[in-house]
Design a protein around this motif. Sequence first.
Motif, PDB file in Angstrom:
ATOM      1  N   ARG A 172     -43.247  72.834  -1.366  1.00  0.00           N
ATOM      2  CA  ARG A 172     -44.153  71.668  -1.002  1.00  0.00           C
ATOM      3  C   ARG A 172     -44.493  71.930   0.590  1.00  0.00           C
ATOM      4  N   LYS A 173     -45.066  73.237   0.742  1.00  0.00           N
ATOM      5  CA  LYS A 173     -45.471  73.709   2.101  1.00  0.00           C
ATOM      6  C   LYS A 173     -46.772  74.179   2.034  1.00  0.00           C
ATOM      7  N   VAL A 174     -47.563  73.868   3.054  1.00  0.00           N
ATOM      8  CA  VAL A 174     -48.979  74.649   3.248  1.00  0.00           C
ATOM      9  C   VAL A 174     -48.706  76.260   3.572  1.00  0.00           C
ATOM     10  N   GLU A 175     -49.433  76.986   2.964  1.00  0.00           N
ATOM     11  CA  GLU A 175     -49.414  78.422   3.409  1.00  0.00           C
ATOM     12  C   GLU A 175     -50.705  78.940   3.966  1.00  0.00           C
ATOM     13  N   ASP A 176     -50.568  79.586   5.150  1.00  0.00           N
ATOM     14  CA  ASP A 176     -52.041  80.013   5.702  1.00  0.00           C
ATOM     15  C   ASP A 176     -51.587  81.467   5.873  1.00  0.00           C
ATOM     16  N   PHE A 177     -52.185  82.262   4.813  1.00  0.00           N
ATOM     17  CA  PHE A 177     -51.928  83.622   4.948  1.00  0.00           C
ATOM     18  C   PHE A 177     -52.969  84.392   5.652  1.00  0.00           C
ATOM     19  N   THR A 178     -54.121  83.820   6.182  1.00  0.00           N
ATOM     20  CA  THR A 178     -54.880  84.298   7.008  1.00  0.00           C
ATOM     21  C   THR A 178     -54.654  84.064   8.686  1.00  0.00           C
ATOM     22  N   GLN A 179     -53.812  83.143   8.677  1.00  0.00           N
ATOM     23  CA  GLN A 179     -53.024  82.884   9.913  1.00  0.00           C
ATOM     24  C   GLN A 179     -54.315  82.060  10.889  1.00  0.00           C
ATOM     25  N   GLN A 180     -55.351  81.630  10.249  1.00  0.00           N
ATOM     26  CA  GLN A 180     -56.455  81.024  11.075  1.00  0.00           C
ATOM     27  C   GLN A 180     -56.941  79.646  10.089  1.00  0.00           C
ATOM     28  N   GLY A 181     -56.532  79.346   9.048  1.00  0.00           N
ATOM     29  CA  GLY A 181     -57.135  78.229   8.252  1.00  0.00           C
ATOM     30  C   GLY A 181     -56.819  76.913   8.921  1.00  0.00           C
ATOM     31  N   VAL A 182     -55.517  76.685   9.183  1.00  0.00           N
ATOM     32  CA  VAL A 182     -55.151  75.463   9.771  1.00  0.00           C
ATOM     33  C   VAL A 182     -55.692  75.097  11.120  1.00  0.00           C
ATOM     34  N   SER A 183     -55.660  76.278  11.997  1.00  0.00           N
ATOM     35  CA  SER A 183     -55.987  76.149  13.543  1.00  0.00           C
ATOM     36  C   SER A 183     -57.651  75.957  13.249  1.00  0.00           C
ATOM     37  N   ASP A 184     -58.540  76.814  12.576  1.00  0.00           N
ATOM     38  CA  ASP A 184     -59.917  76.451  12.512  1.00  0.00           C
ATOM     39  C   ASP A 184     -60.187  75.049  11.870  1.00  0.00           C
ATOM     40  N   LEU A 185     -59.326  74.339  10.893  1.00  0.00           N
ATOM     41  CA  LEU A 185     -59.561  73.011  10.639  1.00  0.00           C
ATOM     42  C   LEU A 185     -59.479  72.218  11.609  1.00  0.00           C
ATOM     43  N   VAL A 186     -58.312  72.352  12.522  1.00  0.00           N
ATOM     44  CA  VAL A 186     -58.046  71.349  13.731  1.00  0.00           C
ATOM     45  C   VAL A 186     -59.433  71.599  14.559  1.00  0.00           C
ATOM     46  N   ALA A 187     -59.596  72.689  14.995  1.00  0.00           N
ATOM     47  CA  ALA A 187     -60.726  73.181  15.931  1.00  0.00           C
ATOM     48  C   ALA A 187     -62.302  72.958  15.405  1.00  0.00           C
ATOM     49  N   GLY A 188     -62.198  72.658  14.191  1.00  0.00           N
ATOM     50  CA  GLY A 188     -63.517  72.456  13.556  1.00  0.00           C
ATOM     51  C   GLY A 188     -64.568  74.024  13.716  1.00  0.00           C
ATOM     52  N   ILE A 189     -63.818  74.869  13.017  1.00  0.00           N
ATOM     53  CA  ILE A 189     -64.824  76.072  13.049  1.00  0.00           C
ATOM     54  C   ILE A 189     -64.693  76.764  11.783  1.00  0.00           C
ATOM     55  N   VAL A 190     -65.969  77.263  11.431  1.00  0.00           N
ATOM     56  CA  VAL A 190     -65.981  77.968  10.179  1.00  0.00           C
ATOM     57  C   VAL A 190     -66.292  79.639  10.307  1.00  0.00           C
TER      58      VAL A 190
END
Length: 521
Positions: A172-190
Amino acid sequence: MTELGSTENNALARNAAEMSVQLTEQEKEICDLLDKVVEYIQKEDPSKPKLVLRIAGGWVRDKLLGHESHDIDIAIDHMSGYDLAQHVNQYLESHNYPVCSIAKISQNPERSKHLETATTTVLGLAVDFVNLRSETYNSDSRIPQIEFGSPLEDALRRDITINALFYNIHTRKVEDFTQQGVSDLVAGIVRTPLEPFKTFTDDPLRVLRVLRFSSRFAYAIDPQTAVAMQRPEIKHDLDSKISRERIGVEIDKMASGPHPLLAIQRIVGYNLYENVFRAPPAKDWPSNSGAMADQSIAIDLTRNVLDLCESAADSTQSLKSLVSFLPSPFAVTGSHVRRTLILAAYIFPYYTATAYDRKRVVPASYVVVRDGIKLATHDAEDVVALHVSATKVSAAAQKCLDNSIDRRTLGLQIREIGARWAMCVVFSAAVDMLLNKCSLEQATHKYRTYIKRVIDEDLVEAYKYKHIIDGKSAAKLLGLKPGPAIRQVLDRVMEWQLCNPNGTVQECELYIAKTISQDYK
């Protein structure tokens, strides 16, 4: 990144920091069930590695943003989607749960179906099952060679980082294998998970997906990604590797999305307009065809359309609202109509050009919609109708403003336009603002006057009017055989009806006998 509402922004920051997803009761029940299915499979064959199931992609992104999502894709680490779906149904049946049939979606790379997928309904919610995969591309095609892959390989082969997140059903955890997905979501970056030029070379369709998701969320595009999108090699590959149907799907979603103006601004701004809205070949342009107009008018016209449509929903703009003044059966606030208006604005740079279509000369915009972005024929017809009628409706609206148009002329125009007339009014007003530089207030006043005149003259549904005397009766009165000539007679009958809204059948028969008959002696 545009401003998010404070509640959404705070929720996103909290969810990102905690890497947490808030499940609905139905989602929790499905996750619990799938967890038990994995245990059930493991007990059947303990010699095999234990399955790990993850929810992939857009659902994770949307849940972190605090949005509800019903698009659940289950990624499987070492079993086919169809096999797992069968195990799920076996478990459901053995525990007296309702079972639904499984739809197997075969590979169809041209439609971006690179692997066999299974779709079924689990506890009332549609669920797709597909295995994790890796992709290898050759230089001549966007169709990859597919193999079972690891979670990292699956994440890296996705279009953008915010679509490459996973939710592990067991932890029941989010996994971010690119190590950028969550931070890009927060920063608003594609941005792309891998080096962008390679990503786009492998599959140029990802250029349009970058444009679509960046406009949908009003996120910034990573500078390296933006540079790669504009490279000549990538533009060439958009033309040579990507089916026009796939381009049309992405454009349709942009036009239907929350920020269609930002989408066209980026298409034009990144010099991708002609690659996306591909014109007919030069040999198919008649020598007297008009030229393609400056692409920037697509931006300006889209802005005008949105100004006219969206002011109806904004009470502070109620005096400017044109859309709200239309008769209720012709409201153009629906998503389908808004999409059509936006598409017509996107294609407007072609509005004066013509092209050969077999042996016919047709508006180039028709060919662009039908062949360039492969939308339905009715979409092409709608776009052409809006383009062609814009100046005609504008002229009629001006005459309504000057009180210099009669009921007959107004009614004939509405009959020519047909059921699209209300949509044409909005589009014509937007074009007026573009070409004649009138303000939103001026355009609203002018076209509200036009609409009021149409209502007052009872012409709202003039295109549905039936002839007071049918062709057979008209032919008998004139002593003619039924045939093509009667069509012209009926046209004159309709003109008489529009001039005489209270006229009777007997009066019309007299008009035919005294006036029309003179032309057939």
